[in-house]
Design an enzyme around this catalytic site. Structure first.
Site, PDB file in Angstrom:
ATOM      1  NE  ARG A 125      35.526 -20.840 -53.770  1.00 43.20           N
ATOM      2  CZ  ARG A 125      34.210 -20.885 -53.833  1.00 43.20           C
ATOM      3  NH1 ARG A 125      33.495 -19.775 -53.899  1.00 43.20           N
ATOM      4  NH2 ARG A 125      33.580 -22.034 -53.847  1.00 43.20           N
ATOM      5  CD  GLU A 134      31.691 -25.461 -47.794  1.00 42.90           C
ATOM      6  OE1 GLU A 134      31.217 -25.430 -48.943  1.00 42.90           O
ATOM      7  OE2 GLU A 134      31.069 -25.885 -46.805  1.00 42.90           O
ATOM      8  CG  ASP A 185      28.798 -20.982 -59.223  1.00 45.41           C
ATOM      9  OD1 ASP A 185      29.159 -20.324 -60.210  1.00 45.41           O
ATOM     10  OD2 ASP A 185      28.594 -20.484 -58.103  1.00 45.41           O
ATOM     11  CD  GLN A 243      33.363 -15.932 -54.550  1.00 46.80           C
ATOM     12  OE1 GLN A 243      33.936 -16.944 -54.948  1.00 46.80           O
ATOM     13  NE2 GLN A 243      32.278 -15.975 -53.784  1.00 46.80           N
ATOM     14  CG  ASP A 290      24.712 -19.755 -57.630  1.00 43.46           C
ATOM     15  OD1 ASP A 290      24.127 -20.837 -57.463  1.00 43.46           O
ATOM     16  OD2 ASP A 290      25.903 -19.575 -57.353  1.00 43.46           O
ATOM     17  CD  GLU A 327      30.309 -21.840 -55.032  1.00 42.00           C
ATOM     18  OE1 GLU A 327      29.193 -21.500 -55.490  1.00 42.00           O
ATOM     19  OE2 GLU A 327      30.902 -21.212 -54.121  1.00 42.00           O
ATOM     20  CB  THR A 387      27.822 -21.664 -64.808  1.00 36.39           C
ATOM     21  OG1 THR A 387      28.229 -20.425 -64.213  1.00 36.39           O
ATOM     22  CG2 THR A 387      26.961 -22.446 -63.834  1.00 36.39           C
ATOM     23  CG  HIS A 444      28.483 -23.253 -49.168  1.00 37.09           C
ATOM     24  ND1 HIS A 444      29.781 -23.468 -49.583  1.00 37.09           N
ATOM     25  CD2 HIS A 444      28.076 -22.117 -49.814  1.00 37.09           C
ATOM     26  CE1 HIS A 444      30.134 -22.526 -50.453  1.00 37.09           C
ATOM     27  NE2 HIS A 444      29.127 -21.694 -50.605  1.00 37.09           N
ATOM     28  CD  GLU A 447      25.777 -23.718 -57.046  1.00 40.95           C
ATOM     29  OE1 GLU A 447      24.651 -23.346 -57.441  1.00 40.95           O
ATOM     30  OE2 GLU A 447      26.707 -22.928 -56.782  1.00 40.95           O
ATOM     31  CE  LYS A 474      30.532 -17.600 -56.918  1.00 42.22           C
ATOM     32  NZ  LYS A 474      30.364 -18.944 -56.333  1.00 42.22           N
TER      33      LYS A 474
END
Lengths: 402, 402
Positions: free
Chosen positions: A232, A358, A228, A235, A121, A194, A252, A128, A196, A248
């Site tokens: 948070r 975000e 993904d 993490q 990844d 996420e 996925t 970002h 992606e 994570k």
């Protein structure tokens, strides 16, 4: 047998003759017999059966129960198979035969289309990385000093890459709110997405031999969408100094359709201007002769059906070709099934951010149990057509009891 | 046919009847036909052929061209196969038959014994983490705040795990000495080793179901030695914020022999006292009923034949059982072939450090082209016997031309 009119698609269909993405499906009458399918409009072509009917020399590859053997066969075979599929699906003289091997999408179950070898990844959106850096490290520079010199990446867990539609169980783990003296244990309170784009490696490379930017087309079989999922709170507590791990690794999700890289030729675009000089192996400036490395893929993020963001992949600072070159510059080899993802796709505008971290400036709310997130995307095709990248969807199931 | 006296081993042989490690080998007359072998003294038993000769119900598993099917079969099968092997190799009535399937080690070529699924590397030595923290982050606390609360780990590249003996080409990449304004490109100037112990997962687990510490024996098939080659200059520049990537992904070497976990029963020992309270899923204190999680494995690191360190695995803070529990607490599944490594094994004394970064206090010298590093190890077995963990060796080849 499907009516041959299923082959008559409107010109703006996301899955027309310029797309032809590959997937893997089963049918209710043969749930243990996965077959390679090619999406055409709202139908799936049984690629192995069609290849046999048309006498294709690649029939055996298309009759495998997963995409990996076709992926491993290399670009000349990919091109030949794609040309054949296009002819079977569009030539008037083949209509009846092709229609015999089409099934409506709603009659099939889609599977994870390939076996994942290594999953990497990246972290390729400047927007970002800047936004996240401000939230996670408010006292420092948002971008680390290396960010503009190399595409930062890390290895993720290949064994928990799942197909679109697989429910995502809220992960349990350690988190440490600043006010607590010791970590707490329980379901993640900050479950995020996420958005992606993933690149699927077909042809392997030799251990010790770097793969340059110019070899992207020889190694990358196709492109998928990828979510993904990220806890948070887990993490934030775990990631220093060795990077994300359990925040994570629980899941996925990837889209069920892999769009051939070639189908995105019309979406090629120049990446953003580079404002730090790049080492030669990463340089993709106009003097290098490399084709434009950006891809104009337009992603939509939906939460429970409502659009919450539209991240533009064209805004990504680092391209897939640069990521490929970087990942192998130390001699690391590629294997068939390697999957490398872009990192969260975020554009400059607040409605272009690819994760809730975000979108909510780190304040939440994050995902609730029962929430369903769906990523979809399309890119411009030739002559005004559009190339759909399918979708990747997942619903949050409650955490297991602890 | 080998003489049956090959079965008569001295009592202190590292590869006697209490060990019986598994490997994969080929012979000169059949270089494309890998066979499962079991090491006995300086010989290899052709496990598949012996199983057929003795009418074992597990013959088909032992005739596979890699260990993964046997690994996937689960603990009852591992126990039954091991009991059979021991009987074939030690019972007087089986001598002649067993001897017929033995070959001298020097007549075979050893291979990577299993296909690696996901590779995870931990960071479980307090001594190592402290030493490295002081060198990499001289202005901060050597241990990050999370270190005593969870076994820190990250995913590494499974595709570049190679068998002992594979030459290691010096990697090329970016490094940024502090005095330089921009990164330099070229061969790593700080190529290092990390002496580690690897745990090989046999039986898989379901996605979403954590695997507790008490289930280590049900999932871990065996133990190997591992050298996590590390380019310290590449690593130092790239690893913030997402962890090591190219500084590690060029090669990870594993020993050719996988010692069954059961063979290390006599090496079980209590891990160091824990000086921070652990969450229940990681707690392995005396009141928890868990068996001692430490392993008294004594590693020797040799550089060009000379011993440079003797790291004691018994000094590791985090155990394999804790690593397994942590790795799956978020619901991540295990697959057959998953490999998780301890992280550098370092003891408290300067001659017990498992990498040159520590052995030289960050000053070097590091590895030169042509240097050969060999890790070997043994652990106490029953009745004063010793269990050898084989060795993992690799020679540094010069970087490719750039």
């Amino acid at each position: 047998m499907t009516d041959a009119t299923a082959l008559d698609l409107p010109g703006d269909d996301l899955f027309g003759p310029d797309n032809l993405p590959y997937g893997l499906y089963t049918t209710a009458d043969a749930p243990d017999h996965p077959r390679i399918g090619v999406r055409y409009g709202d139908h799936v072509l049984d690629a192995g059966a069609a290849a046999a009917a048309f006498g294709s020399p690649h029939t055996a590859l298309l009759q495998q129960p997963l995409l990996n053997p076709l992926m491993a066969a290399g670009r000349p075979v990919w091109q030949a198979v794609r040309a054949g599929l296009r002819e079977w699906l569009t030539a008037a003289r083949h209509r009846d035969t092709a229609a015999r091997h089409l099934r409506p999408l709603e009659e099939v179950s889609l599977r994870l289309p390939f076996e994942v070898a290594d999953y990497v990844d990246f972290y390729a959106s400047e927007h970002h990385a800047t936004n996240v850096g401000r939230i996670f490290r408010p006292d420092g520079e948002p971008l680390t000093p290396n960010w503009k010199h190399l595409p930062i990446g890390y290895h993720g867990r290949a064994g928990t890459v799942v197909a679109s539609g697989t429910p995502v169980v809220r992960p349990v783990g350690q988190r440490k709110p600043p006010a607590e003296a010791a970590p707490l244990f329980g379901p993640s309170q900050r479950l995020d997405i996420e958005a992606e784009v993933g690149f699927v490696v077909g042809a392997p490379s030799a251990h010790g031999e770097p793969v340059g930017q110019g070899s992207l087309r020889d190694h990358v079989f196709g492109v998928c969408l990828l979510n993904d999922w990220s806890a948070r709170d887990i993490q934030a507590w775990e990631y220093v100094p060795l990077g994300p791990f359990l925040g994570k690794s629980f899941a996925t999700s990837v889209s069920a359709w892999v769009t051939p890289l070639e189908a995105l030729d019309s979406a090629r675009t120049a990446p953003p201007a580079r404002d730090a000089p790049l080492l030669p192996y990463l340089d993709d400036g106009p003097d290098t002769g490399h084709e434009p490395g950006g891809l104009d893929i337009r992603i939509t993020v939906r939460l429970n059906g409502a659009t919450v963001a539209e991240p533009p992949f064209s805004a990504m600072y680092w391209t897939a070709a640069q990521q490929l070159a970087h990942m192998t510059v130390n001699g690391a080899s590629l294997r068939t099934g390697d999957l490398f993802a872009s990192g969260t796709v975020s554009g400059p505008e607040p409605d272009q951010y690819g994760c809730f971290l975000e979108l909510t400036a780190g304040k939440g709310p994050y995902l609730a149990d029962g929430d369903e997130v769906t990523l979809s995307a399309w890119a411009p095709g030739p002559q005004g057509s559009r190339i759909g990248l399918g979708e990747v969807t997942g619903r949050i199931d409650p955490a297991r009891a602890i």
